[in-house]
Design an enzyme around this catalytic site. Structure first.
Site, PDB file in Angstrom:
ATOM      1  N   HIS A   1       0.506  -1.109  -0.402  1.00  0.00           N
ATOM      2  CA  HIS A   1      -0.074   0.375   0.106  1.00  0.00           C
ATOM      3  C   HIS A   1       0.766   1.433   0.204  1.00  0.00           C
ATOM      4  CE1 HIS A   1      -3.532  -2.485   0.991  1.00  0.00           C
ATOM      5  NE2 HIS A   1      -4.313  -1.791   0.398  1.00  0.00           N
TER       6      HIS A   1
ATOM      7  N   LYS B   1      -0.593   5.248   4.810  1.00  0.00           N
ATOM      8  CA  LYS B   1      -1.118   3.936   5.062  1.00  0.00           C
ATOM      9  C   LYS B   1      -1.201   4.219   7.116  1.00  0.00           C
ATOM     10  CE  LYS B   1      -3.881  -0.919   5.346  1.00  0.00           C
ATOM     11  NZ  LYS B   1      -4.897   0.242   5.094  1.00  0.00           N
TER      12      LYS B   1
END
Ligand SMILES: NC(=O)c1ccc[n+]([C@@H]2O[C@H](COP(=O)([O-])OP(=O)(O)OC[C@H]3O[C@@H](n4cnc5c(N)ncnc54)[C@H](O)[C@@H]3O)[C@@H](O)[C@H]2O)c1
Ligand SMILES: O=C(O)C1=N[C@H](C(=O)O)CCC1
Length: 267
Positions: free
Chosen positions: A156, A160
């Site tokens: 990701h 995040k």
């Protein structure tokens, strides 16, 4: 399909929240009735730079927002801590939550499930709204029946907050339903650098990568004698999540329980 679903969006200036406002702007059956933000309380969405020109008030106080605004659905795209509070408050006010926010604990999920059941109000908590990701998880569950040795690699963007991703946790939960619990790798293996083997979920390893340039990606790698199988999904743009958000906002209107995972809403 339900017509004119009145929606509150929590986290409108976030990466996902802004995408959700664009969705609402173009979908005739969704109407934005308010936003819940950390700032800009008292202003209108249309006044805020970089947001679609929608006419809806912004609130900072979730209690006030849910008491004053008549809404059908609250779409939450915030942070684990605030998402949990908003979901609980929405259920208490009879507003159906559609939650993309990840990072809730199993205890929080259970509590919200019980609250929805008690109030007989539909709710959707989906760790991943991308249909391709839902299929990747379902295919992985199927593959695990034949390949019990598996590791999950999720990648990701570096903003995040939670790790492992909600998608990786959900994937491991689905695989656990069909796979006998067992230790993977050499019984005497050691980690010479802490974390080298990743997180352990019932013997399955989960590896989390965070880098600028990434959005949301996952590979589920299965190993068998003389072969490996990799099931992979990539979200290249946050638009990928929006058909799932729309589906959840429509289907939640006909639910009286909380469902965890978009797979429960797909035909
Ligand atoms: N389910 C899915 O398909 C999916 C897809 C992408 C992201 N996510 C999750 O959605 C969440 C949001 O992701 P993002 O990339 O948009 O993050 P982001 O950081 O870009 O946006 C979060 C927004 O929430 C706002 N916020 C924080 N606390 C708030 C509060 N108390 N009230 C109102 N707003 C508040 C922040 O100001 C920010 O604008 C994360 O939990 C992420 O894991 C889920
Ligand atoms: O960008 C994020 O953050 C994402 N989070 C979800 C997760 O934790 O699985 C889904 C994809 C994007």
């Amino acid at each position: 399909m339900s017509n004119n679903i009145k929606v509150i969006v929590a986290g409108p200036r976030g990466k996902m929240g802004t995408e959700a406002l664009k969705l609402i702007e173009k979908e005739e059956n969704l109407t934005l009735v308010a936003c819940l933000d950390r700032k800009n309380g008292g202003k209108n969405v249309g006044e805020i730079d970089n947001l679609p020109n929608l006419d809806a008030p912004i609130f900072e106080d979730p209690e006030k927002c849910l008491s004053e605004i008549e809404a059908d659905v609250l779409i939450d795209l915030t942070t684990p801590e605030n998402g949990y509070k908003h979901t609980k408050l929405a259920l208490e006010h009879g507003v159906r939550p559609v939650v993309g926010t990840t990072g809730f604990t199993p205890e929080q999920l259970e509590e919200l499930k019980q609250l929805a059941e008690e109030k007989q109000i539909g709710a959707v908590i989906a760790p991943n709204f991308a249909v391709g990701a839902v299929l990747m998880m379902q295919f992985s569950k199927w593959a695990a029946k034949h390949f019990p040795d598996v590791e999950i690699i999720e990648k990701h963007h570096d903003q995040k907050l939670d790790a492992p991703s909600g998608t990786a946790i959900k994937t491991a939960e689905l695989i656990r339903e069909v796979r006998e619990s067992h230790h993977q790798g050499h019984p005497n293996e050691t980690e010479n650098l802490t974390g080298a083997r990743g997180a352990d979920s019932d013997g399955m390893k989960i590896h989390s990568m965070r880098l600028p340039g990434l959005i949301a990606h996952q590979e589920v790698v299965f190993g068998g004698l003389g072969q490996t199988l990799t099931i992979k999904h990539d979200s290249h743009h946050r638009e990928s999540f929006m058909s799932g958000v729309k589906l959840a906002a429509e289907k939640v209107m006909h639910l009286e329980v909380l469902v965890y995972g978009l797979e429960h809403l797909l035909d």
